[in-house]
Design an enzyme around this catalytic site. Structure first.
Site, PDB file in Angstrom:
ATOM      1  CG  HIS A 418      -1.640   1.051   1.353  1.00 35.16           C
ATOM      2  ND1 HIS A 418      -1.087   2.323   2.001  1.00 35.16           N
ATOM      3  CD2 HIS A 418      -2.937   1.602   0.879  1.00 35.16           C
ATOM      4  CE1 HIS A 418      -2.263   3.113   2.103  1.00 35.16           C
ATOM      5  NE2 HIS A 418      -3.250   2.775   1.226  1.00 35.16           N
ATOM      6  NE  ARG A 508      33.291   0.106 -15.736  1.00 36.06           N
ATOM      7  CZ  ARG A 508      32.498   1.402 -15.807  1.00 36.06           C
ATOM      8  NH1 ARG A 508      31.204   1.377 -15.790  1.00 36.06           N
ATOM      9  NH2 ARG A 508      33.102   2.511 -16.542  1.00 36.06           N
ATOM     10  NE  ARG A 576      35.886  -4.166 -17.966  1.00 37.96           N
ATOM     11  CZ  ARG A 576      36.246  -2.952 -17.602  1.00 37.96           C
ATOM     12  NH1 ARG A 576      36.775  -2.138 -18.197  1.00 37.96           N
ATOM     13  NH2 ARG A 576      35.855  -2.717 -16.227  1.00 37.96           N
ATOM     14  CD  GLU A 678      42.311  -2.865 -20.688  1.00 38.26           C
ATOM     15  OE1 GLU A 678      41.836  -2.135 -19.963  1.00 38.26           O
ATOM     16  OE2 GLU A 678      42.007  -3.869 -21.014  1.00 38.26           O
ATOM     17  N   GLY A 699      40.015   1.420 -23.868  1.00 36.19           N
ATOM     18  CA  GLY A 699      39.793   1.969 -22.542  1.00 36.19           C
ATOM     19  C   GLY A 699      40.558   3.102 -22.251  1.00 36.19           C
ATOM     20  CB  SER A 700      40.341   6.810 -22.784  1.00 35.88           C
ATOM     21  OG  SER A 700      39.335   6.908 -21.979  1.00 35.88           O
ATOM     22  CG  ASN A 701      39.987   6.212 -17.426  1.00 38.22           C
ATOM     23  OD1 ASN A 701      40.245   7.341 -17.665  1.00 38.22           O
ATOM     24  ND2 ASN A 701      38.894   5.879 -16.624  1.00 38.22           N
ATOM     25  CG  ASP A 702      43.784   0.367 -17.524  1.00 37.89           C
ATOM     26  OD1 ASP A 702      43.813   1.304 -16.480  1.00 37.89           O
ATOM     27  OD2 ASP A 702      43.392  -0.535 -17.302  1.00 37.89           O
ATOM     28  CB  CYS A 749      33.792   2.342 -22.839  1.00 39.76           C
ATOM     29  SG  CYS A 749      35.292   1.346 -22.627  1.00 39.76           S
TER      30      CYS A 749
END
Length: 796
Positions: A418, A508, A576, A678, A699-702, A749
């Site tokens: 409810h 992920r 992934r 990466e 994977g632009s960060n790694d 990504c």
């Protein structure tokens, strides 16, 4: 007067004025859906004319009018008004012709049931309820396990009186209905012996997000009133509608086991025909429904929705004697189906206090306000307007103060309780089923209620800071470059179903494992020899009801990923495979005994190197089984696979071989396999990698970290970490050119396109195929990409 009683098969949905919304719908289903396999228990309904005859026979209309006038003039309170009117109904007599008609129909129904005095449900059905824009949820009474003509007539009289409960009077005032023009029909329906099995509620649309491709089912043991009233935390199931037509598939994308601490059953003696008793430990730890039963209910929901032409809210029950299931009510869903789907309002918390409690989130808002804690309905009068109502549970008597609340927080209840239904209709954020809100919160305490972080709601200490933004979908431009989403949290994924994304470019798996599965896969594979006794006890508890410990991992992971895949179906979802570092794996339940200690986990035993290692290969096999289950058994062929941190082509060959051994063959049945780009080696040998994979996801960060030799987590080196450094951009442009030359696709990504419009311009200029971003960045990146494709620079 005309016949005061009509059998369900004699009425349909056009007869709301005659038998009310509930009974009209029951008649509609009996007449039109039984032949399509949707069973409804038999029964009959009294007419609205019978109600008016009852009122006229006892001279109640003048009493009602006088009492309501006093209330509207402020001469009497709501409680005094409702009590006086109900008392007049309960003291009234039955006109002989109506009593005879009800008793005669009951005797006939009992014969149809094969009983001398059948046990029936007696339900109220007002001529203004179950409408597309007003549910009147729980406004009138239902009485269960009624047997014998004397008790039946008493229950019918109480149904008439319930037209003037305090909450019904208040609700009609709010909705602008004329009290004297609303009549009440009574439905008398064969009881389904769900006291010996289970019952619950079902929606043909997600009642939280409005996602129209879901059937949502709540289930608990015993009679269904405990679910409707929010007295229990039920099991919760979700089924993906587009895949239901194929009976070889099982598209159950979520199974959540509720605590189900109580159940309502038949009473053996006394005036009250039902009683509430504790459930057994075995019942609490078991699912109420089998997978086949869940799918059967979901298919019925689709049939009912198709017949009515709108999203539906239904109640179902299972007979414990025969094992048969029935639909016992159906009404239009009144909140999400009325909502504007052309825009979406999102909230983002930027600063918050300590988390105080959590439960199921109802709505999609954030509210800061003081607490008003009320344990007993008798204390309703002391509610402070604009406060957060905190209580154990609500029923329709609480509606008058819920309308004055800023938010609602309850100890008990599920998504179809409810408190949840009414909060949605009132547009209130609510958190239900916290278990401890009335214990950890106190009067006048400043709190923030957040229902904007997925399906879980959070209560934070103090006034949190948050931002509010309205997204208008009509403003989203078309682009050649695909703009996809980065999603990881199954609980939050469906909030974004309205975004016109081209798919999910990064799902992920490790996030789903850590938040949805929570157990290290090797601890399940080697459960019998696990040395951590505390972890072993917890794992045994979590995996109860599954055919094996490893199957818990497979099913939980598959269903978690399925909720993400369903959001954008049939667009692609690139999953992934797990990319935990060893220190992160060790934090999973039972994981510490399976992971080495590494000085630098960032470039250690992670990604592809784990999949063929004897130390993790059995765990990776479970990951592959989950993907196979997703694609083959559940039907999500839009699932693609991506391999992270693949250092060399030799390693790529090993991983693809292990995947094939576990039933995942690249190219078979449309399965595509991507690789993360990466590492510099992925760029240098891009053409060789393209021979083994269908595409790259940058994977632009790694890639930035390993190209520049900068620890991305180092505060001292933060100014050196730059995804737009010429060396990094050379890497990106080179891999795009090389991949395209080899016939492979390339996506990216990362956060850079969201933060830097000029970076999106660079990617488009390089000819990238897709960009994947977080959902809250989707609108801005889509615009950046459109501008870049049109030749506009960020400065324009």
């Amino acid at each position: 007067m005309t016949n005061p009683v009509l059998w369900f098969e004699e009425v349909g949905r056009d007869d709301v004025e005659t038998v009310g919304g509930k009974n009209a719908s029951l008649g509609e289903m009996v007449s039109n859906l039984a032949s399509r396999g949707v069973p409804v228990p038999p029964g009959f309904a009294t007419t609205s004319d019978a109600y008016r005859r009852f009122v006229e026979f006892n001279g109640l209309d003048q009493e009602i009018e006088r009492r309501l006038a006093d209330y509207q003039d402020g001469k009497a309170s709501l409680a005094e008004t409702g009590s006086a009117i109900r008392g007049a109904f309960l003291a009234a007599d039955w006109p002989e012709e109506i009593a005879d008609a009800i008793c005669g129909a009951y005797e006939e129904l009992s014969k149809r049931m094969g009983q001398r005095s059948g046990d029936v449900a007696v339900r109220s059905s007002a001529t203004a309820e179950d409408l597309p824009d007003a549910s009147f949820a729980g406004q009138q009474e239902t009485f269960l396990n009624i047997r014998g003509t004397r008790k039946l007539l008493a229950a019918c009289r109480r149904c008439y009186a319930s037209l003037f409960t305090d909450r019904a009077i208040s609700y009609r005032e709010t909705k602008g209905f004329d009290h004297l023009k609303v009549a009440l029909s009574i439905g008398v329906q064969q009881m389904v012996r769900s006291d010996l099995a289970g019952a619950g509620v079902m929606f043909s649309i997600d009642p939280e997000t409005g996602f129209d491709k879901l059937v949502v089912v709540d289930a608990s043991w015993g009679l269904g009133e405990t679910v409707v009233q929010g007295a229990v935390d039920p099991d919760a199931y979700q089924v993906f509608k587009p895949l239901l037509e194929n009976h070889d598939l099982s598209p159950i994308i979520h199974k959540g086991r509720g605590s189900k601490l109580e159940k309502m059953i038949y009473a053996r003696e006394g005036e009250n025909p039902t009683r509430v008793v504790p459930t057994s430990r075995a019942e609490q730890l078991s699912f109420v429904l089998t997978d086949n039963e869940i799918l059967k209910l979901a298919r019925w929901a689709v049939e009912i929705e198709s017949h009515y032409g709108c999203p539906m809210d239904m109640e179902w029950a299972k007979d414990g004697r025969t094992g048969e299931m029935f639909i016992v009510q159906a009404r239009p869903e009144t909140v999400q189906s009325q909502r504007d789907t052309g825009s979406f309002k999102q909230y983002r918390i930027t600063e918050k206090g300590r988390q105080l409690t959590t439960g199921l989130a109802i709505g999609n808002k954030v509210v800061s306000a003081p607490v008003c804690l009320i344990r007993d309905p008798a204390d309703i009068e002391r509610f402070v307007e604009g406060s957060v109502l905190v209580t154990e549970t609500t029923d329709p008597d609480w509606v008058p103060i819920m309308k004055r609340a800023a938010a609602v927080v309850t100890d008990r209840g599920g998504r179809t309780s409810h408190a949840a239904i009414v909060s949605r209709e009132l547009g209130l954020p609510a958190i239900v089923g916290t278990g401890d809100a009335t214990e950890v919160l106190h009067d006048e305490q400043d709190i923030t209620v957040s229902c904007a972080e997925g399906e879980d709601g959070f209560v934070y200490e103090g006034d949190a800071e948050f931002e509010e933004e309205t997204l208008n979908f009509a403003d989203i431009p078309q682009t050649r470059t695909k703009v996809m989403l980065n999603l990881a949290n199954p609980a939050a994924a469906m909030r974004w179903w309205q975004l016109p994304a081209d798919g999910v470019g990064l799902a992920r798996m490790e996030f789903v494992i850590s938040n949805h599965v929570k157990v290290h896969p090797m601890a399940l594979v080697e459960f019998d020899t696990l040395e951590d006794e505390a972890a072993k006890r917890e794992i045994a508890k979590m995996t109860r009801g599954y055919e094996s410990k490893p199957q818990y991992f497979v099913q939980q992971l598959a269903r978690g990923l399925a909720r993400i895949a369903a959001t954008v179906y049939p667009n692609p979802v690139i999953v992934r495979m797990s990319d935990f570092k060893t220190n992160e794996y060790a934090n999973l339940l039972g994981g510490s005994g399976f992971e080495p200690e590494e000085a630098n986990p960032m470039i250690g035993f992670r990604g592809a190197s784990r999949y063929y290692s004897p130390n993790y290969a059995p765990g990776f096999a479970l990951e592959c089984q989950a993907i196979r289950r997703l694609r083959d058994e559940m039907g999500f062929k839009n699932i693609l696979v991506m391999i992270p941190f693949c250092r060399s082509t030799k390693e790529a060959d090993k991983v693809l071989e292990v995947m094939a051994e576990n039933g995942l063959n690249r190219g078979e049945d449309g399965l595509e396999v991507y690789v993360m780009c990466e590492l510099p080696s992925n760029v240098v040998r891009a053409k060789a990698f393209a021979e083994r994979f269908d595409g790259f996801s940058i994977g632009s960060n790694d890639l930035t970290q390993l190209t520049l030799g900068v620890d991305r987590d180092s505060e001292d080196l933060i100014e050196l970490f730059d995804e737009q450094d010429p060396a990094v951009k050379w890497m990106i442009s080179t891999v795009i050119a090389s991949a395209h030359e080899a016939g492979a696709k390339v996506g990216l990504c990362g956060q850079a396109p969201s933060d830097h419009p000029e970076f999106a311009d660079f990617l488009v200029e390089c000819g990238i195929d897709s960009i994947s971003v977080t959902p809250d960045s989707f609108m801005s990146v889509k615009q950046h990409v459109a501008d870049a494709e049109a030749g506009k620079t960020p400065s324009d």
